[in-house]
Design a protein around this motif. Structure first.
Motif, short mmCIF file in Angstrom:
data_model
loop_
_atom_site.label_atom_id
_atom_site.label_comp_id
_atom_site.label_asym_id
_atom_site.label_seq_id
_atom_site.Cartn_x
_atom_site.Cartn_y
_atom_site.Cartn_z
N PHE A 32 -43.71 8.52 -59.94
CA PHE A 32 -44.80 7.85 -59.74
C PHE A 32 -46.11 8.56 -60.49
CE2 PHE A 32 -44.83 10.03 -55.94
CZ PHE A 32 -46.15 10.36 -55.42
N ALA A 33 -47.22 8.14 -60.85
CA ALA A 33 -48.21 8.86 -60.98
C ALA A 33 -49.31 8.78 -60.12
CB ALA A 33 -48.90 8.17 -62.36
N SER A 34 -49.34 7.74 -59.37
CA SER A 34 -50.55 7.73 -58.27
C SER A 34 -49.98 6.75 -57.06
CB SER A 34 -51.72 7.59 -58.97
OG SER A 34 -51.88 6.10 -59.34
N SER A 35 -50.48 6.76 -55.94
CA SER A 35 -50.14 5.76 -55.05
C SER A 35 -51.46 5.64 -54.03
CB SER A 35 -48.90 6.10 -54.12
OG SER A 35 -48.80 5.43 -52.89
N SER A 36 -51.81 4.24 -53.80
CA SER A 36 -52.86 4.06 -53.02
C SER A 36 -52.48 3.46 -51.68
CB SER A 36 -53.98 3.26 -53.50
OG SER A 36 -53.61 1.96 -53.91
N LEU A 37 -50.93 3.26 -51.33
CA LEU A 37 -50.52 2.82 -50.14
C LEU A 37 -51.11 3.64 -49.07
CD1 LEU A 37 -46.60 2.33 -50.91
CD2 LEU A 37 -48.25 0.67 -50.40
N GLY A 38 -51.39 3.01 -48.21
CA GLY A 38 -51.95 3.46 -46.69
C GLY A 38 -52.34 2.57 -45.69
N ALA A 39 -52.38 2.87 -44.49
CA ALA A 39 -53.05 1.77 -43.56
C ALA A 39 -54.37 1.86 -43.52
CB ALA A 39 -52.09 1.97 -42.18
N ASP A 40 -54.94 0.70 -43.37
CA ASP A 40 -56.52 0.43 -43.13
C ASP A 40 -56.70 -0.41 -42.05
OD1 ASP A 40 -59.14 0.63 -43.67
OD2 ASP A 40 -58.88 -0.90 -45.15
N GLN A 41 -57.50 0.37 -40.96
CA GLN A 41 -57.80 -0.54 -39.93
C GLN A 41 -59.20 -0.35 -39.41
OE1 GLN A 41 -55.49 0.30 -36.25
NE2 GLN A 41 -55.84 -1.89 -35.84
N PRO A 42 -60.11 -1.29 -39.85
CA PRO A 42 -61.38 -0.91 -39.57
C PRO A 42 -61.93 -1.15 -38.13
CG PRO A 42 -61.05 -3.13 -40.69
CD PRO A 42 -59.78 -2.44 -40.48
N LEU A 43 -63.04 -0.59 -37.77
CA LEU A 43 -63.63 -0.80 -36.55
C LEU A 43 -64.72 -1.93 -36.56
CD1 LEU A 43 -64.16 3.04 -35.54
CD2 LEU A 43 -62.13 1.57 -34.62
N LEU A 44 -64.63 -2.97 -35.50
CA LEU A 44 -65.68 -3.79 -35.31
C LEU A 44 -66.69 -3.39 -34.26
CD1 LEU A 44 -63.27 -6.92 -35.10
CD2 LEU A 44 -64.69 -5.90 -36.97
N GLN A 45 -68.09 -3.39 -34.83
CA GLN A 45 -68.89 -3.01 -34.04
C GLN A 45 -69.30 -4.00 -32.85
OE1 GLN A 45 -72.62 -2.14 -36.11
NE2 GLN A 45 -73.76 -1.59 -34.49
N SER A 46 -69.41 -3.48 -31.58
CA SER A 46 -69.75 -3.99 -30.34
C SER A 46 -70.91 -5.11 -30.52
CB SER A 46 -69.83 -3.30 -29.24
OG SER A 46 -70.19 -4.22 -28.20
N GLU A 47 -70.88 -6.32 -29.98
CA GLU A 47 -72.11 -7.37 -30.47
C GLU A 47 -72.52 -7.48 -28.97
OE1 GLU A 47 -69.06 -8.11 -29.69
OE2 GLU A 47 -69.03 -10.22 -28.86
N LEU A 48 -72.24 -7.04 -27.94
CA LEU A 48 -72.36 -7.30 -26.46
C LEU A 48 -74.04 -6.49 -26.25
CD1 LEU A 48 -69.19 -6.59 -24.55
CD2 LEU A 48 -70.03 -8.76 -25.63
N LEU A 49 -74.68 -7.38 -25.54
CA LEU A 49 -76.15 -6.63 -24.96
C LEU A 49 -75.98 -6.47 -23.57
CD1 LEU A 49 -78.06 -9.90 -26.99
CD2 LEU A 49 -77.30 -7.44 -27.77
N GLY A 50 -77.20 -5.95 -23.28
CA GLY A 50 -77.50 -5.74 -21.67
C GLY A 50 -76.96 -4.36 -21.25
N TYR A 51 -76.56 -3.45 -22.15
CA TYR A 51 -76.37 -2.19 -21.75
C TYR A 51 -77.32 -0.99 -22.54
CZ TYR A 51 -72.12 -4.07 -20.10
OH TYR A 51 -71.05 -4.71 -19.39
N GLY A 52 -78.51 -1.54 -22.97
CA GLY A 52 -79.41 -0.74 -23.52
C GLY A 52 -79.33 -0.73 -25.00
N ARG A 53 -80.09 0.36 -25.50
CA ARG A 53 -80.12 0.10 -27.06
C ARG A 53 -78.94 1.01 -27.57
NH1 ARG A 53 -84.48 3.39 -29.26
NH2 ARG A 53 -83.95 2.58 -31.26
N ASP A 54 -78.21 1.95 -26.94
CA ASP A 54 -76.99 2.35 -27.57
C ASP A 54 -75.97 1.34 -27.52
OD1 ASP A 54 -78.30 4.60 -27.99
OD2 ASP A 54 -77.90 5.53 -26.12
N PRO A 55 -74.89 1.30 -28.34
CA PRO A 55 -73.87 0.19 -28.50
C PRO A 55 -72.68 0.60 -27.84
CG PRO A 55 -73.74 1.33 -30.53
CD PRO A 55 -75.11 1.92 -29.95
N LEU A 56 -71.84 -0.08 -27.17
CA LEU A 56 -70.59 -0.16 -26.57
C LEU A 56 -69.63 0.43 -27.67
CD1 LEU A 56 -70.62 -2.90 -24.08
CD2 LEU A 56 -71.43 -0.68 -23.46
#
Length: 321
Positions: A32-56
């Motif tokens: 083979f010349a190249s491969s882009s196989l690989g697991a990709d699992q993004p992170l979902l930013q918390s949408e919750l409020l009430g804990y200050g300005r810094d996100p959960l």
């Protein structure tokens, strides 16, 4: 512990008996010349409020491991990718499939199969060491480009079931070796209705299985499988405008056969025949004093005579795939 280098990377492939279950043995080392196989699992930013300005803390989203593998088009190893894209071939001895015991075998792949095999593919980087298995791989698309010069390769777009965590040792054991017999662009030819098609500058060919991911709710984050959808065989031909043969076909709306093939001096051949190809009416632009070209975005369809859209014939010295 060393640093990973592509020059030392290796790929091992074996077809599965049960989808998503890597076989214990029978793996083949693949070029083979190249491969882009690989697991990709993004992170979902918390949408919750009430804990200050810094996100959960974020949470993990769905996992995908799709990727492309670029491989050489050769007389032996490429048959594994053809089997993944078209299904198991009909193999017989002899260049004409007559059974003549001469050590040459003809493998015929046909489009439209409902049964597409799955593969387990291991990508190894032994200097780390890191060996990652991708079970349940199916070929969603296989494409290549024909031109006058350069290296002849194909791109296989794969949809695995997922990715196993990297291990420190190879899971595949001793690998079967295949001697590379590579085709080059200078070995290639394009035929239309049995006659050589002249003035072709370049040609792109793409076969698609349009796999449907079965994305059910599971505790392990894997998909349940992939079901084949409608096949497609499409491409693009850039042709020097020297006669009206292709233009007239496009105007008439009549199909023709196109055969893309390569042959080695030792006799090994690979041909892809699209039995009924339809051409659109192209725009013929004049952009200066250089030669005028026309581009045809062609499509293949079911041929009522052969009962299929395309056939791939591979002749080599391997008995079966």
């Amino acid at each position: 512990m060393g640093r990973a280098h592509g020059a030392r990377a290796q790929m091992a492939l074996a077809f599965e008996t049960i989808y998503g279950t890597p076989p214990a043995s029978g793996y083949t080392r693949m070029p083979f010349a190249s491969s882009s196989l690989g697991a990709d699992q993004p992170l979902l930013q918390s949408e919750l409020l009430g804990y200050g300005r810094d996100p959960l803390p974020p949470i993990k989203d769905a996992l995908t491991a799709d990727g492309d593998v670029v491989v050489p088009i050769d007389a032996r190893a490429f048959g594994f990718w053809l089997k993944g894209a078209f299904g198991a071939p009909s193999s017989s001895e002899g260049e004409d499939g007559s059974g003549d015991p001469n050590g040459i075998f003809t493998h015929v792949f046909q489009s439209g199969s409902w049964m597409l095999p799955s593969m387990s593919i291991e990508i190894g980087m032994p200097e780390v060491p890191s060996f990652t298995m991708y079970p349940g791989c199916r070929v969603d698309q296989l494409s290549f480009t024909m031109q006058r010069a350069g290296l002849l390769t194909a791109t296989a777009r794969l949809i695995p079931q997922g990715e196993t965590p990297p291990a420190a040792t190879a899971q595949t054991g001793t690998l079967n070796a295949i001697e590379l017999m590579r085709f080059g662009h200078f070995n290639g030819s394009i035929m239309r209705n049995g006659s050589a098609l002249a003035n072709v500058v370049s040609c792109e060919v793409s076969y698609q299985n349009n796999l449907d991911r079965i994305e059910t709710i599971r505790g392990d984050g894997l998909i349940d499988g992939t079901d084949p959808g409608m096949t497609m065989l499409t491409g693009r031909m850039d042709v020097r405008f020297s006669d009206t043969t292709l233009l007239q076909q496009a105007i008439d709306g009549a199909p023709s056969s196109l055969e893309f093939g390569w042959e080695l001096p030792s006799g090994e051949t690979l041909t892809l025949t699209a039995h009924a190809v339809y051409l659109p009416r192209p725009r013929r632009e004049i952009n200066g004093p250089q030669g005028v070209q026309a581009s045809f975005e062609w499509q293949a369809a079911l041929d009522p005579i052969t009962g299929r859209m395309c056939t791939v014939t591979l002749i080599n010295d391997l008995e079966a795939y």
